[in-house]
Design an enzyme around this catalytic site. Structure first.
Site, PDB file in Angstrom:
ATOM      1  N   ASP A  21      -3.749   2.046  11.423  1.00 40.19           N
ATOM      2  CA  ASP A  21      -2.547   1.211  11.551  1.00 40.19           C
ATOM      3  C   ASP A  21      -2.839  -0.132  12.213  1.00 40.19           C
ATOM      4  OD1 ASP A  21      -0.056   3.078  10.790  1.00 40.19           O
ATOM      5  OD2 ASP A  21      -1.578   4.291  11.805  1.00 40.19           O
ATOM      6  N   HIS A  23      -2.315  -3.122  10.615  1.00 46.82           N
ATOM      7  CA  HIS A  23      -1.163  -3.954  10.227  1.00 46.82           C
ATOM      8  C   HIS A  23      -1.504  -5.439  10.220  1.00 46.82           C
ATOM      9  CE1 HIS A  23       2.076  -0.917   9.981  1.00 46.82           C
ATOM     10  NE2 HIS A  23       1.346  -0.255  10.870  1.00 46.82           N
ATOM     11  N   HIS A 130       2.508   1.211   4.121  1.00 49.42           N
ATOM     12  CA  HIS A 130       2.749  -0.231   4.043  1.00 49.42           C
ATOM     13  C   HIS A 130       1.920  -0.881   2.945  1.00 49.42           C
ATOM     14  CE1 HIS A 130       5.245  -1.334   7.644  1.00 49.42           C
ATOM     15  NE2 HIS A 130       4.956  -0.077   7.932  1.00 49.42           N
ATOM     16  N   HIS A 218      -2.199  10.168   6.349  1.00 46.95           N
ATOM     17  CA  HIS A 218      -1.272   9.117   6.795  1.00 46.95           C
ATOM     18  C   HIS A 218       0.148   9.554   6.443  1.00 46.95           C
ATOM     19  CE1 HIS A 218      -0.549   4.829   7.937  1.00 46.95           C
ATOM     20  NE2 HIS A 218       0.582   5.050   7.247  1.00 46.95           N
TER      21      HIS A 218
END
Length: 711
Positions: A21, A23, A130, A218
């Site tokens: 993660d 991001h 994402h 995930h």
């Protein structure tokens, strides 16, 4: 790194840096926080290089956006090329059939074995929710990095009906790792697949007990709903260690699941993407050492992460200080909040590590519960006092209160107070599709959906919001309308409104009980939207193209002509005549709009426009008046696409027979589908706690029998 640990890093020891993660691109347009994700990623890569790890293992959500910006992709490629390319030799080998592990890539092999690349730090990653595969070709941002030869994208599910997780088999000296991976899949769908035993983890046929089984997943680990998470008990018990992505709270120290007898490590995110308590925990990455069936996880704190402090203030807990009846109570509350924020800023100053790369402005969040008759003050004026001292001055203060549920028979009662407070208390994220579902659960009967389904609407809204599929809602409505019309025609219902409404209601209830059929409907509708988008022209039509189209069009009246004309048929709305054409002559040409030959067949555009506006009652009128409905129903769409995140489409992939032949072509890469049996004490991995991050440690010291007790 201490000398004692260095001496234990021999030719049989895997060294893996674990992170999840990251991001990249989060708040990249923010003047203060725009580079936070890039700075943290740079530190992670530098730690991997400095510790001379064998490879970097990422647990999903490398990118924050499904379609990362050009700047984000550019910085990511720069950093990967800087740290991952070089002359350092790779000391482990891949034993499995790489065409199975990476078969969805045009380059189905690990990047360091490519003769055209010089890789010194391999990166293995699954995709997250994402940065999951979407679009007509089911691609994600990781596929770009994979094609560039910088990341090995693994763990991609290619079917919505059955998932076979084939491990990447790695060997270094006498140590062997079976690396399993599963990219993000909607939790409800994956939960259902586990319950229906549609998820199979393949194992090597030879020497099953000699492999260290490492799984990267995930998904939601904490329970967000009845099926909106994946229980640890669903995972196979032969696993030794599970790296759990998606959850942002750092719990990187492996914890033992007493039922399945494996360990779970939750590294957490490297950047705070929400101002919740879980994000306030100190950020770490893990240096994982594996030798044989033994392992050790060393926590490494990230020193370039922006500081984050959060506190709760319940005004009703201070009756001696705050009285709701006091006319100056609001000013007193504001003064008290200023003191609280100042105290957090002082704490941040004391705890700052002195790292020049660490951002100097911390994140501050003060959550104020003003339940009990209090009123909030002006947060804009409050934020101006800390503009130069905090990274988030506009949302330092967050007011919330618990609302009482009122029972009214004649009104819609939705507990928005519960909805608002839950994310604050648990650090969860409010989703649009959940609001849609909650609304229709509590709405009055006269505003309930009568033809569409709540699940379908929620999925379409999710696609529209998260994936920018602008035609998702329209295509879903059209698809469900067409299906209902076909059902009514097959039943030969009389064209009476009462009977039609009753049959529609029964048909809708039947579809709601069949979740698999409803999922298929949503996938088909979103597939239509993506097919329509992929076939849409990128340039405006020229005058010649427009005239050619008009010559093929034949409609019965002017209304159909206007409905069938494409919106982008002419640049900037200019008429077909030249720029200097007189307005008195426009539209008088013999080839003008609507003057197509009446004896030519109707075009597809006219058919689509007519069918689009057809109601259910129109469907029961004589067939001579509605020839276009059949044409709409006969229109076919490609079904070769899958979207793992949205549970909407299917992907055509290598036939199972071909995959099976590949799996059995080599004895070193053959797998067993038999159900796993409980393992003995000797075959499970041993974990040794590391209580102090700074102390020297021996990751391979012997443990007592009580550390890994079996059944």
């Amino acid at each position: 790194m201490s000398s004692s640990s260095s001496s234990l890093d021999d030719e049989d020891t895997f060294k893996i840096l674990v992170a999840t993660d990251i991001h990249l691109g989060f708040m990249e347009k923010d003047a203060v926080r725009g580079n936070d994700s890039f700075v943290a990623f740079d530190e992670i890569l530098r730690l991997a290089q400095d510790n001379e790890v064998d490879f970097l293992l990422l647990g999903g959500d490398l990118f924050h956006d499904n379609k990362p910006s050009r700047r984000t992709l550019h910085i990511c490629l720069e950093q990967l090329r800087k740290y991952c390319m070089g002359d350092r030799p790779i000391e482990f080998e891949v034993l499995s059939d790489q065409s199975v592990n990476f078969g969805y890539s045009k380059f189905p092999w690990v990047n360091y074995q490519d003769n055209n690349l010089n890789i010194s730090l391999p990166v293995f990653s699954v995709h997250g929710n994402h940065d999951d595969p979407t679009g007509a070709d089911a691609l994600c941002a990781l596929d770009i990095l994979s094609s560039a030869g910088l990341v090995n994208h693994f763990g991609r599910a290619t079917s919505v009906e059955k998932i076979d997780i084939s491990p990447v088999l790695l060997q270094k000296g006498h140590s062997k790792i079976a690396l399993y991976g599963l990219g993000s899949i909607p939790d409800e769908r994956l939960y259902r697949m586990f319950v229906n035993k549609q998820v199979m983890m393949l194992r090597p046929r030879e020497d099953e007990s000699s492999w260290f089984n490492l799984f990267v997943i995930h998904q939601n680990r904490s329970k967000h709903g009845p099926t909106n998470y994946i229980p640890e008990q669903f995972l196979d018990e032969f696993l030794d260690l599970v790296i759990w992505g998606h959850e942002h709270e750092c719990k990187i120290a492996p914890t033992r699941n007493e039922q399945q007898l494996f360990y779970v490590s939750q590294p957490g995110s490297s950047v705070a993407t929400s101002l919740s308590p879980g994000e306030a925990e100190k950020k770490h990455v893990g240096l994982l050492r594996i030798k044989g069936k033994k392992m050790n996880m060393q926590k490494i704190p990230l020193q370039t992460v922006r500081q984050f402090f959060i506190e709760d203030l319940v005004l009703s807990d201070y009756p001696d200080i705050f009285n709701p009846d006091n006319p100056r109570v609001t000013q007193e509350i504001e003064t008290f909040c200023i003191e609280k924020v100042e105290a957090m800023l002082d704490t941040a100053e004391r705890e700052r590590l002195g790292n020049p790369r660490q951002p100097d402005k911390p994140l501050i969040r003060l959550r104020v519960d003003y339940t009990g008759g209090f009123e909030p003050f002006n947060t804009l004026r409050f934020s101006q006092k800390f503009v130069d001292r905090t990274a988030n001055p506009k949302d330092i203060i967050h007011f919330f209160r618990h609302k009482e549920q009122k029972d009214k028979k004649d009104s819609i009662t939705i507990n928005f107070g519960k909805i608002d407070s839950k994310p604050l208390l648990e650090g969860t994220t409010l989703r649009v599709e959940d609001l849609v579902k909650e609304y229709f659960k509590t709405a009055e009967k006269n505003v309930q959906l009568s033809l569409l389904t709540e699940r379908g609407m929620g999925e379409a809204v999710q696609e529209f919001v998260d994936k920018e599929e602008k035609d998702a809602l329209e295509e879903l409505v059209k698809f469900q309308l067409e299906k209902t019309q076909r059902f009514l025609k097959e039943r030969h219902i009389d064209a009476e409104e009462e009977k039609i409404d009753e049959e529609v209601r029964k048909f809708r209830e039947t579809r709601k009980t069949n979740t698999n059929e409803e999922d298929e409907e949503v996938r088909e509708a979103i597939q239509r939207a993506r097919t329509h988008r992929s076939q849409a022209p990128d340039v405006e039509m020229s005058d010649e193209d427009d005239d050619a189209l008009l010559r093929k069009v034949s409609l019965s009246d002017d209304e159909d002509v206007r409905a069938s004309m494409p919106a982008r048929g002419r640049g900037r709305g200019r008429a077909r005549g030249g720029r200097g054409q007189s307005t008195t002559t426009r539209g008088t040409s013999r080839r003008g709009r609507g003057s197509a030959s009446a004896d030519q067949p109707s075009s597809g555009r006219a058919t689509k426009a007519t069918g689009k506006n057809m109601s259910i009652l129109d469907a029961f009128k004589p067939s001579s008046r509605q020839p276009t409905a059949r044409n709409v129903a006969k229109k076919t769409y490609s079904e070769d696409i899958e979207d793992d995140d949205s549970d909407l489409e299917e992907v055509s992939f290598t036939p199972s027979s071909v995959i099976e032949s590949r799996r059995t072509s080599s004895t070193s890469t053959s797998y067993s589908r038999k159900s796993t049996q409980p393992q003995s004490q000797a075959t499970k991995a041993h974990f040794f706690d590391d209580d102090d991050d700074e102390e020297d440690f021996d990751p391979f010291k012997k443990s007592g029998p009580s550390r890994r007790g079996r059944r």
